[in-house]
Each structure stands twice: as structure tokens, then as C-alpha cells.
Design a protein around this motif. Structure first.
Motif, PDB file in Angstrom:
ATOM      1  N   PHE A 305      64.410 -23.622   9.477  1.00  8.44           N
ATOM      2  CA  PHE A 305      64.047 -24.091   8.141  1.00  8.44           C
ATOM      3  C   PHE A 305      63.130 -25.310   8.201  1.00  8.44           C
ATOM      4  O   PHE A 305      63.099 -26.048   9.186  1.00  8.44           O
ATOM      5  CB  PHE A 305      65.301 -24.428   7.335  1.00  8.44           C
ATOM      6  CG  PHE A 305      66.165 -23.237   7.062  1.00  8.44           C
ATOM      7  CD1 PHE A 305      65.944 -22.440   5.951  1.00  8.44           C
ATOM      8  CD2 PHE A 305      67.186 -22.881   7.934  1.00  8.44           C
ATOM      9  CE1 PHE A 305      66.721 -21.332   5.707  1.00  8.44           C
ATOM     10  CE2 PHE A 305      67.971 -21.775   7.700  1.00  8.44           C
ATOM     11  CZ  PHE A 305      67.740 -20.994   6.586  1.00  8.44           C
ATOM     12  N   LEU A 306      62.407 -25.483   7.107  1.00  4.02           N
ATOM     13  CA  LEU A 306      61.524 -26.616   6.942  1.00  4.02           C
ATOM     14  C   LEU A 306      62.082 -27.467   5.811  1.00  4.02           C
ATOM     15  O   LEU A 306      62.387 -26.959   4.724  1.00  4.02           O
ATOM     16  CB  LEU A 306      60.122 -26.112   6.575  1.00  4.02           C
ATOM     17  CG  LEU A 306      58.926 -27.031   6.831  1.00  4.02           C
ATOM     18  CD1 LEU A 306      58.824 -27.365   8.324  1.00  4.02           C
ATOM     19  CD2 LEU A 306      57.647 -26.355   6.354  1.00  4.02           C
ATOM     20  N   HIS A 307      62.234 -28.763   6.064  1.00  8.64           N
ATOM     21  CA  HIS A 307      62.726 -29.689   5.045  1.00  8.64           C
ATOM     22  C   HIS A 307      61.570 -30.595   4.643  1.00  8.64           C
ATOM     23  O   HIS A 307      61.075 -31.379   5.452  1.00  8.64           O
ATOM     24  CB  HIS A 307      63.895 -30.514   5.588  1.00  8.64           C
ATOM     25  CG  HIS A 307      64.468 -31.458   4.579  1.00  8.64           C
ATOM     26  ND1 HIS A 307      65.111 -32.625   4.917  1.00  8.64           N
ATOM     27  CD2 HIS A 307      64.477 -31.410   3.215  1.00  8.64           C
ATOM     28  CE1 HIS A 307      65.498 -33.245   3.816  1.00  8.64           C
ATOM     29  NE2 HIS A 307      65.124 -32.533   2.782  1.00  8.64           N
ATOM     30  N   VAL A 308      61.144 -30.459   3.397  1.00  8.81           N
ATOM     31  CA  VAL A 308      59.970 -31.196   2.918  1.00  8.81           C
ATOM     32  C   VAL A 308      60.370 -32.074   1.737  1.00  8.81           C
ATOM     33  O   VAL A 308      61.038 -31.610   0.801  1.00  8.81           O
ATOM     34  CB  VAL A 308      58.845 -30.227   2.480  1.00  8.81           C
ATOM     35  CG1 VAL A 308      57.602 -31.012   2.073  1.00  8.81           C
ATOM     36  CG2 VAL A 308      58.508 -29.250   3.604  1.00  8.81           C
ATOM     37  N   LEU A 309      59.957 -33.341   1.778  1.00  8.35           N
ATOM     38  CA  LEU A 309      60.121 -34.240   0.636  1.00  8.35           C
ATOM     39  C   LEU A 309      58.794 -34.306  -0.113  1.00  8.35           C
ATOM     40  O   LEU A 309      57.735 -34.505   0.502  1.00  8.35           O
ATOM     41  CB  LEU A 309      60.534 -35.639   1.096  1.00  8.35           C
ATOM     42  CG  LEU A 309      61.924 -35.786   1.725  1.00  8.35           C
ATOM     43  CD1 LEU A 309      62.190 -37.250   2.074  1.00  8.35           C
ATOM     44  CD2 LEU A 309      63.006 -35.257   0.796  1.00  8.35           C
ATOM     45  N   VAL A 310      58.875 -34.119  -1.419  1.00  8.70           N
ATOM     46  CA  VAL A 310      57.679 -34.085  -2.254  1.00  8.70           C
ATOM     47  C   VAL A 310      57.829 -35.081  -3.399  1.00  8.70           C
ATOM     48  O   VAL A 310      58.852 -35.074  -4.108  1.00  8.70           O
ATOM     49  CB  VAL A 310      57.448 -32.666  -2.831  1.00  8.70           C
ATOM     50  CG1 VAL A 310      56.236 -32.658  -3.764  1.00  8.70           C
ATOM     51  CG2 VAL A 310      57.263 -31.646  -1.709  1.00  8.70           C
ATOM     52  N   ASP A 311      56.824 -35.926  -3.584  1.00  9.37           N
ATOM     53  CA  ASP A 311      56.807 -36.871  -4.705  1.00  9.37           C
ATOM     54  C   ASP A 311      56.029 -36.239  -5.851  1.00  9.37           C
ATOM     55  O   ASP A 311      54.814 -36.075  -5.790  1.00  9.37           O
ATOM     56  CB  ASP A 311      56.142 -38.175  -4.275  1.00  9.37           C
ATOM     57  CG  ASP A 311      56.214 -39.255  -5.366  1.00  9.37           C
ATOM     58  OD1 ASP A 311      56.606 -38.922  -6.504  1.00  9.37           O
ATOM     59  OD2 ASP A 311      55.877 -40.409  -5.070  1.00  9.37           O
ATOM     60  N   ALA A 312      56.759 -35.860  -6.890  1.00  9.27           N
ATOM     61  CA  ALA A 312      56.120 -35.253  -8.067  1.00  9.27           C
ATOM     62  C   ALA A 312      56.590 -35.963  -9.339  1.00  9.27           C
ATOM     63  O   ALA A 312      56.858 -35.343 -10.353  1.00  9.27           O
ATOM     64  CB  ALA A 312      56.444 -33.767  -8.132  1.00  9.27           C
ATOM     65  N   GLY A 313      56.706 -37.270  -9.243  1.00  8.39           N
ATOM     66  CA  GLY A 313      57.301 -38.049 -10.331  1.00  8.39           C
ATOM     67  C   GLY A 313      58.724 -38.411  -9.978  1.00  8.39           C
ATOM     68  O   GLY A 313      59.182 -39.519 -10.214  1.00  8.39           O
ATOM     69  N   CYS A 314      59.442 -37.455  -9.402  1.00  2.20           N
ATOM     70  CA  CYS A 314      60.721 -37.668  -8.727  1.00  2.20           C
ATOM     71  C   CYS A 314      60.508 -37.253  -7.272  1.00  2.20           C
ATOM     72  O   CYS A 314      59.611 -36.464  -6.964  1.00  2.20           O
ATOM     73  CB  CYS A 314      61.833 -36.817  -9.341  1.00  2.20           C
ATOM     74  SG  CYS A 314      62.134 -37.111 -11.092  1.00  2.20           S
ATOM     75  N   ILE A 315      61.336 -37.751  -6.373  1.00  2.31           N
ATOM     76  CA  ILE A 315      61.262 -37.321  -4.973  1.00  2.31           C
ATOM     77  C   ILE A 315      62.137 -36.082  -4.823  1.00  2.31           C
ATOM     78  O   ILE A 315      63.367 -36.162  -4.908  1.00  2.31           O
ATOM     79  CB  ILE A 315      61.727 -38.425  -4.005  1.00  2.31           C
ATOM     80  CG1 ILE A 315      60.876 -39.679  -4.188  1.00  2.31           C
ATOM     81  CG2 ILE A 315      61.640 -37.926  -2.568  1.00  2.31           C
ATOM     82  CD1 ILE A 315      59.411 -39.504  -3.846  1.00  2.31           C
ATOM     83  N   PHE A 316      61.490 -34.941  -4.620  1.00  4.09           N
ATOM     84  CA  PHE A 316      62.194 -33.669  -4.487  1.00  4.09           C
ATOM     85  C   PHE A 316      62.439 -33.350  -3.019  1.00  4.09           C
ATOM     86  O   PHE A 316      61.550 -33.525  -2.177  1.00  4.09           O
ATOM     87  CB  PHE A 316      61.375 -32.530  -5.110  1.00  4.09           C
ATOM     88  CG  PHE A 316      61.313 -32.551  -6.599  1.00  4.09           C
ATOM     89  CD1 PHE A 316      62.187 -31.772  -7.353  1.00  4.09           C
ATOM     90  CD2 PHE A 316      60.371 -33.330  -7.261  1.00  4.09           C
ATOM     91  CE1 PHE A 316      62.134 -31.782  -8.742  1.00  4.09           C
ATOM     92  CE2 PHE A 316      60.309 -33.338  -8.639  1.00  4.09           C
ATOM     93  CZ  PHE A 316      61.193 -32.572  -9.390  1.00  4.09           C
ATOM     94  N   SER A 317      63.632 -32.845  -2.746  1.00  5.25           N
ATOM     95  CA  SER A 317      63.965 -32.318  -1.421  1.00  5.25           C
ATOM     96  C   SER A 317      63.867 -30.804  -1.493  1.00  5.25           C
ATOM     97  O   SER A 317      64.508 -30.168  -2.336  1.00  5.25           O
ATOM     98  CB  SER A 317      65.390 -32.743  -1.038  1.00  5.25           C
ATOM     99  OG  SER A 317      65.744 -32.206   0.216  1.00  5.25           O
ATOM    100  N   VAL A 318      63.043 -30.209  -0.622  1.00  7.10           N
ATOM    101  CA  VAL A 318      62.796 -28.770  -0.625  1.00  7.10           C
ATOM    102  C   VAL A 318      63.141 -28.197   0.745  1.00  7.10           C
ATOM    103  O   VAL A 318      62.728 -28.747   1.778  1.00  7.10           O
ATOM    104  CB  VAL A 318      61.320 -28.446  -0.955  1.00  7.10           C
ATOM    105  CG1 VAL A 318      61.106 -26.943  -1.046  1.00  7.10           C
ATOM    106  CG2 VAL A 318      60.891 -29.136  -2.237  1.00  7.10           C
ATOM    107  N   ILE A 319      63.909 -27.124   0.767  1.00  5.29           N
ATOM    108  CA  ILE A 319      64.239 -26.437   2.017  1.00  5.29           C
ATOM    109  C   ILE A 319      63.750 -25.000   1.910  1.00  5.29           C
ATOM    110  O   ILE A 319      64.087 -24.294   0.957  1.00  5.29           O
ATOM    111  CB  ILE A 319      65.747 -26.465   2.301  1.00  5.29           C
ATOM    112  CG1 ILE A 319      66.218 -27.901   2.559  1.00  5.29           C
ATOM    113  CG2 ILE A 319      66.083 -25.585   3.509  1.00  5.29           C
ATOM    114  CD1 ILE A 319      67.706 -28.040   2.761  1.00  5.29           C
ATOM    115  N   CYS A 320      62.958 -24.566   2.886  1.00  2.00           N
ATOM    116  CA  CYS A 320      62.446 -23.194   2.867  1.00  2.00           C
ATOM    117  C   CYS A 320      62.398 -22.648   4.291  1.00  2.00           C
ATOM    118  O   CYS A 320      62.260 -23.413   5.254  1.00  2.00           O
ATOM    119  CB  CYS A 320      61.067 -23.131   2.220  1.00  2.00           C
ATOM    120  SG  CYS A 320      59.862 -24.270   2.908  1.00  2.00           S
TER     121      CYS A 320
END
Length: 347
Positions: A305-320
Motif C-alpha cells: 500500500f501507499l500512504h499519502v498525506l494531501v493538503d486540500a484545506g485539511c490534511i487528508f490521509s489516503v491509503i491506496c
């Protein structure tokens, strides 16, 4: 289904320390109930009380429609079985270890032999019968311990972290045995586990226990996708937790609209969204979902899996899944994330 276990005001104290606060719950015949919670929550103590090994400080337990008393305990225990986390085998052969519970119940020698042979055949372990228990691996030993419980034909089965010390292959074998026992013999099962995915695989209902009390009990979907509060959400692995507001029929936080909330009163809410429920792409995503643009904060590979943090106004944690995306994501890179509105839970 009728209740086979009923608990009213059940509590346990050691001196002035109350380790299990008064509990009220029931378990139906043929049900599998998984109890999850942090270490020290009182899970093992509760199991020992239900199995009548440990006396309760307060409250009542009703088993098979009969209240647990000093006089009823012996007969009730003969209808139940317990498998512990630590494998306990005596320095005897496998078949002798399995027959021990039957000996304590004064089952005849002929019947003992018959049942032991049958359970070994059922488990595919007939060739182990004359082997010394000292020669067994951890997984084999736990399967023999389980056979020793099952051969007594319990109507209620208590499992206290039964796979905690096992490798994935041995765990899978034991889980298959648990499900077989439940489906074929309709055995009622209560299992304590730290393996949250195991509770989802096995249980009809999941109870979250914290600080000696049940803070949520329901189906696996209810507990893992609709936690009752932030404390439960954090424990069951909800990675995206935001304090937001409902206003004009929408739930928002950090300028992001998470979902419509037409039936939720205006005010502050907790917004919960599991990391695996968020899609990630370098191009725009299906407009049928909530979609926002952001920048990558960090990207880490964790096995498949890939764990990506994304700043889109909030800091989102995404796992794919790594192979599914086929992409790498560099800090600062512009990306799109999206989610279905029904994946958002408000509390």
C-alpha cells in the motif's frame, strides 16, 4: 434466536480498583461476538467471569436461562469451553492431551477414544495422535489445545486472544476451525482479539471495550464505519478526523464540503472518513463524488500500500494499493482526491 448469555450489572473490582464497570448485554444462541479494545480494558477479566472462572464483584450472569450461582457453576461449566492465548499442553501424546477434558467429565474410555479420533480426523491431524506434545510447533500446539476444548462439545466457547502468538498461516487455519465450529455445531462464541481485521472476518457483532466498559456494540460495519465518538474512531483506525460544522445542509471543515447533511442540526460535528475510502489521482476524478484538489505533503510505501498525506484545506490521509495506482507522488505535487458522500460519518 434466544439469548444464551445474559448479563445484568456485571462488574469486577480488585480492592478499590474497578476493572470492569457494570455491564448489561446479551448474546444470542449461535452468535459470534468479538470484543476488541486496548490492553488493560478488562476483556480477559470479563471472559473469565462469563466462564465462571472468576467470581463477579457485582451483578448477575444468566447462562442457558439459568442464573450462575455457587451451586450451578459446575454443571454450567461442563457446557462451556475456554481457549487461552498461551498454549498449555502436558508432556503427553497429542491424543492424551485432547482426551483430558473428557476424563475430567468422566466420559468412558471407549467414548473418549471415539471422540478424539473423530476430532483429529476432522482437523486433518490424525497422524499427530501418537506424537509427543513437545514436538509440536506453536500453531500445531494451539490447534491441539483447541481440539481439547472442542472434543467436549461446548455449547458456548470463549476464546481469549487465541491467535496472538501464531503466524498468518496458523492463524488462518484456526480461524477456519472457529467458523466451522460455529456454522456446523451452532456453537455460541465470544472472542477477545487485538486483531481488528479478525473481528471483522469472524464476528456477527463487535463490542469495543475501553476502561472496563462497552463504548460501542454493533455489526462490524457499524463499529468500523460509523463509530459513536472520536475515541472509538481513533481506536478502530479512522485516520481522517476533523472538527467541522453543519451549516445550510452541508458538513464542512477547512473550507472543504465533505457531504450533504440535510437532517443534521446546524452546529459543530466530528467528521470521520477512512483513509481507504478516498481515491487519489493526478487527474480529475469522477464528478459523481466529492472531489477536491490538493498538494502532496508526503508519500510512503507500506508493503502493498501507499500512504499519502494531501493538503486540500485539511490534511487528508489516503491509503491506496500501490500496484493499482502505478504512480508515485512527490511532495508538492498537485493531485485530486475524491470520496463518496456515504463514506463520511458525522458524530
Amino acid at each position: 434466536m434466544t439469548d444464551i448469555i445474559s448479563v445484568c450489572g456485571l462488574a469486577k473490582s480488585y480492592g478499590k480498583k474497578e476493572v470492569v464497570h457494570p455491564l448489561n448485554f446479551s448474546v444470542k444462541k449461535g452468535e459470534i461476538l468479538a470484543i476488541i479494545g486496548p490492553s488493560g480494558a478488562g476483556k480477559s477479566t470479563l471472559l473469565r467471569m462469563l466462564d465462571t472462572i472468576e467470581p463477579a464483584s457485582e451483578g448477575e450472569i444468566t447462562l442457558f436461562g439459568e442464573k450462575v450461582t455457587k451451586h450451578s457453576t459446575h454443571n454450567l461449566r461442563n457446557r462451556m469451553g475456554m481457549l487461552f492465548q498461551k498454549t498449555v499442553l502436558f508432556d503427553r501424546t497429542v491424543e492424551e492431551n485432547i482426551a483430558l477434558g473428557l476424563s475430567y467429565r468422566h466420559v468412558s474410555h471407549e467414548e473418549r477414544q471415539k471422540r478424539v479420533t473423530e476430532i483429529l480426523e476432522e482437523m486433518g491431524m490424525s497422524e499427530y495422535a501418537r506424537r509427543s506434545s513437545r514436538t509440536l510447533s506453536g500453531g500445531e500446539g494451539q490447534r491441539v489445545s483447541f481440539a481439547r476444548v472442542l472434543v467436549t462439545k461446548p455449547e458456548i466457547l470463549f476464546l481469549d486472544e487465541p491467535t496472538a502468538n501464531l503466524d498468518p498461516v496458523a492463524t488462518k487455519l484456526l480461524e477456519e476451525m472457529i467458523l466451522h465450529e460455529n456454522r456446523v455445531n451452532k456453537t455460541t462464541i465470544i472472542i477477545n482479539t487485538h486483531d481488528q481485521s479478525q473481528s471483522q472476518r469472524l464476528a456477527d457483532r463487535v463490542a469495543v471495550m475501553m476502561n472496563g466498559e462497552f463504548v460501542q456494540i454493533g455489526s462490524a460495519d457499524e463499529v468500523f464505519y460509523h463509530p459513536t465518538n472520536e475515541r472509538v474512531a481513533k481506536f478502530v483506525g479512522v485516520q481522517n478526523l476533523f472538527t467541522g460544522v453543519v451549516r445550510n445542509g452541508n458538513a464542512t471543515s477547512g473550507g472543504v464540503v465533505f457531504c450533504p447533511a440535510p437532517h443534521v442540526p446546524d452546529g459543530i460535528v466530528q467528521i470521520m472518513l477512512r483513509a481507504e475510502d478516498i481515491s487519489l489521482s493526478k487527474t480529475e476524478i469522477d464528478p459523481g463524488r466529492i472531489s477536491v484538489q490538493g498538494r502532496v505533503v508526503s508519500s510512503d510505501r507500506a508493503g502493498a500500500f501507499l500512504h499519502v498525506l494531501v493538503d486540500a484545506g485539511c490534511i487528508f490521509s489516503v491509503i491506496c494499493p500501490f500496484r493499482q495506482t502505478g504512480d508515485t507522488y512527490d511532495p508538492g505535487e498537485v493531485v485530486h482526491i475524491a470520496w463518496r458522500t456515504d463514506a463520511v460519518h458525522l458524530a
